[in-house]
Enzyme design. Structure first.
Site, PDB file in Angstrom:
ATOM      1  N   ASP A 229      -1.723  -3.894  -0.516  1.00 35.92           N
ATOM      2  CA  ASP A 229      -1.206  -5.198  -1.020  1.00 35.92           C
ATOM      3  C   ASP A 229      -0.080  -5.661  -0.172  1.00 35.92           C
ATOM      4  O   ASP A 229       0.092  -6.583   0.666  1.00 35.92           O
ATOM      5  CB  ASP A 229      -0.754  -5.409  -2.487  1.00 35.92           C
ATOM      6  CG  ASP A 229      -0.347  -6.700  -2.822  1.00 35.92           C
ATOM      7  OD1 ASP A 229      -1.230  -7.656  -2.347  1.00 35.92           O
ATOM      8  OD2 ASP A 229       0.478  -6.681  -3.582  1.00 35.92           O
TER       9      ASP A 229
ATOM     10  N   ASP B 153       7.181   3.442   3.881  1.00 37.97           N
ATOM     11  CA  ASP B 153       8.590   2.637   4.315  1.00 37.97           C
ATOM     12  C   ASP B 153       8.389   2.701   5.865  1.00 37.97           C
ATOM     13  O   ASP B 153       8.797   1.660   6.432  1.00 37.97           O
ATOM     14  CB  ASP B 153       9.504   3.519   3.709  1.00 37.97           C
ATOM     15  CG  ASP B 153       9.777   5.004   3.875  1.00 37.97           C
ATOM     16  OD1 ASP B 153       8.791   5.543   4.157  1.00 37.97           O
ATOM     17  OD2 ASP B 153      11.021   5.525   3.537  1.00 37.97           O
TER      18      ASP B 153
ATOM     19  N   ASP C  93      -0.032  -8.174   3.591  1.00 35.50           N
ATOM     20  CA  ASP C  93       0.607  -9.301   3.847  1.00 35.50           C
ATOM     21  C   ASP C  93       1.620  -9.187   5.137  1.00 35.50           C
ATOM     22  O   ASP C  93       1.482 -10.123   6.044  1.00 35.50           O
ATOM     23  CB  ASP C  93       1.523  -9.389   2.798  1.00 35.50           C
ATOM     24  CG  ASP C  93       0.989 -10.341   1.696  1.00 35.50           C
ATOM     25  OD1 ASP C  93      -0.267 -10.334   1.609  1.00 35.50           O
ATOM     26  OD2 ASP C  93       1.681 -11.143   1.063  1.00 35.50           O
TER      27      ASP C  93
ATOM     28  N   TYR D 239      -2.143  -0.803 -10.293  1.00 40.17           N
ATOM     29  CA  TYR D 239      -2.638  -2.243 -10.780  1.00 40.17           C
ATOM     30  C   TYR D 239      -3.312  -1.821 -11.962  1.00 40.17           C
ATOM     31  O   TYR D 239      -3.568  -2.872 -12.767  1.00 40.17           O
ATOM     32  CB  TYR D 239      -3.426  -2.800  -9.676  1.00 40.17           C
ATOM     33  CG  TYR D 239      -2.796  -3.644  -8.563  1.00 40.17           C
ATOM     34  CD1 TYR D 239      -1.786  -3.201  -7.832  1.00 40.17           C
ATOM     35  CD2 TYR D 239      -3.484  -5.094  -8.530  1.00 40.17           C
ATOM     36  CE1 TYR D 239      -1.408  -3.900  -6.729  1.00 40.17           C
ATOM     37  CE2 TYR D 239      -2.577  -5.746  -7.567  1.00 40.17           C
ATOM     38  CZ  TYR D 239      -1.674  -5.308  -6.565  1.00 40.17           C
ATOM     39  OH  TYR D 239      -1.045  -5.916  -5.801  1.00 40.17           O
TER      40      TYR D 239
ATOM     41  N   LYS E 250       3.263   7.949   0.154  1.00 38.87           N
ATOM     42  CA  LYS E 250       4.728   8.424  -0.234  1.00 38.87           C
ATOM     43  C   LYS E 250       4.796   9.710  -0.510  1.00 38.87           C
ATOM     44  O   LYS E 250       5.181  10.036  -1.762  1.00 38.87           O
ATOM     45  CB  LYS E 250       5.342   7.320  -1.130  1.00 38.87           C
ATOM     46  CG  LYS E 250       6.739   7.163  -1.268  1.00 38.87           C
ATOM     47  CD  LYS E 250       7.487   6.917  -0.074  1.00 38.87           C
ATOM     48  CE  LYS E 250       8.965   6.983  -0.354  1.00 38.87           C
ATOM     49  NZ  LYS E 250       9.859   6.693   0.911  1.00 38.87           N
TER      50      LYS E 250
END
Ligand code: IPM
Ligand code: MG
Length: 361
Positions: free
Chosen positions: A245, A221, A249, A142, A189
């Protein structure tokens, strides 16, 4: 004691719900003998319209000088076509960086009164959903270097993390786990990303301080899959800005309680930034239809984390439970058309829902 709260009502339903949050805080103040002063400032689309900037310096200064900041929501279709630097979302990033609130706490909680709205099968959910995502908020991709080649034939965004940036977030992950079910999962990851490998090294170097916490690591994942396959395995998840983020959600949606969820963004010292996790819902703005409960519960987090007022926070959470137990619902948590019709006058608007919580307090 007087607590100075800066509010950012923002756009869409933001002003409707922040108004109810402030009324609830006033009720708590009256009951427990505190006074709260509220100073509204502009940010997001409202600030763009008034000043041409998504986050005027005066707004940021006021936020940094406050005891805590309560934000409704920013953004809407009216400003969607503006270039990146002029988008209302820029105000959020500016606030996060400017207030140095590097840890974003996003509880994903299923309210038992609303369990019918959970999109997962009852046997998958088991005894309920209660996950806390601790998302790094002021670093990573970001805020990393980004750009384009002069001929527009390529573009890049950079993920970078320093050891202190990782350590302070992972520490909040461990400490939150200690107050909960003592399980921390660091999501990354690490099979691909060097930053993820550094997250693991830093976490390994800290785990000795928290021998009671069961620590695990998971690739993002797989975490996305496990959240819908077996969400009850998670207690606290700590992760980078972008992974947090996305996963927050997903986690909020599987609770079925998206209109109910709060968040807190915290730094080392200085005010915290508190906001409901839902958006600005411009289609229902100003129509007395928005659910104010996420904002009201956000006010409980504000009392707990910024002011250490645990009994006062619990008073709000208890009042919300009571109102839900009594069957009161706003449209978003009213269920199917048939459920809604059966609700009769228990189907209420923003103001009435605020009134109900105030009287329950
Ligand atoms: C969030 C939002 C923001 C983010 C956007 C609006 C910039 O999605 O708070 O999760 O990506 O952080
Ligand atoms: Mg998001």
């Amino acid at each position: 004691m007087n607590y100075r709260i800066v509010t950012i009502p923002g756009d869409g339903i933001g002003p409707d719900i922040v108004h109810e949050g402030c009324r609830v805080l006033e009720a708590v103040g009256k009951k427990f003998g505190h006074s709260f002063s509220f100073s509204p400032v502009l940010a997001g689309g409202a600030a763009l319209d008034a000043t041409g900037e998504p986050l005027p310096q005066s707004s940021l200064d006021a936020c940094c000088a406050a005891d805590a900041v309560l934000l409704g929501a920013v953004g809407g279709p009216k400003w969607d076509t503006l270039p990146g630097a002029k988008r209302p979302e820029k105000a959020l990033l500016g606030l996060r960086a400017g207030m140095k609130v590097y840890a974003n706490l996003r509880p994903a909680l299923m309210f038992r009164q609303l369990s019918a709205a959970c999109p997962l099968k009852a046997e998958v959910v088991g005894s309920g959903l209660d996950i806390l995502i601790v998302r790094e908020l002021t670093g990573g991709i970001y805020f990393g270097d980004r750009g384009r080649s002069p001929d527009n034939s390529s573009a890049w965004d950079t993920e970078a993390y320093s050891v202190p940036e990782i350590a302070r977030v992972v520490k909040i992950g461990f400490e939150s786990a200690m107050k909960r079910k003592k399980r921390l999962c660091v999501v990354d990851k690490a099979n691909i990303l060097e930053t993820s490998r550094l997250w693991r090294e830093v976490t390994e170097s800290m785990k000795g301080d928290y021998p009671e916490v069961a620590l695990s690591y998971m690739y993002v994942d797989n975490a996305a899959m496990q959240l819908v396959r077996n969400p009850a395995q998670f207690d606290v998840i700590a992760t980078s800005n972008m992974f947090g983020d996305i996963l927050s959600d997903e986690a909020s949606q599987i609770t079925g309680s998206i209109g109910m969820l709060a968040s807190a963004s915290l730094g080392d010292s200085g005010p915290g930034l508190y906001e409901p996790i839902h958006g600005s819902a411009p289609d229902i703005a100003g129509k007395d239809l928005a659910n104010p409960l996420a904002t009201i519960l956000t006010c409980a987090m504000l009392l707990r984390y910024s002011f250490g007022l645990e009994a006062e926070a619990k008073a709000i959470e208890g009042a919300v439970e009571k109102v839900l137990d009594a069957g009161w619902r706003t449209g978003d948590i009213a269920g199917s058309a048939a459920d809604r019709a059966a609700l009769g006058d228990k189907l209420v608007g923003t103001k009435k829902m605020g009134d109900l919580v105030v009287s329950a307090i």
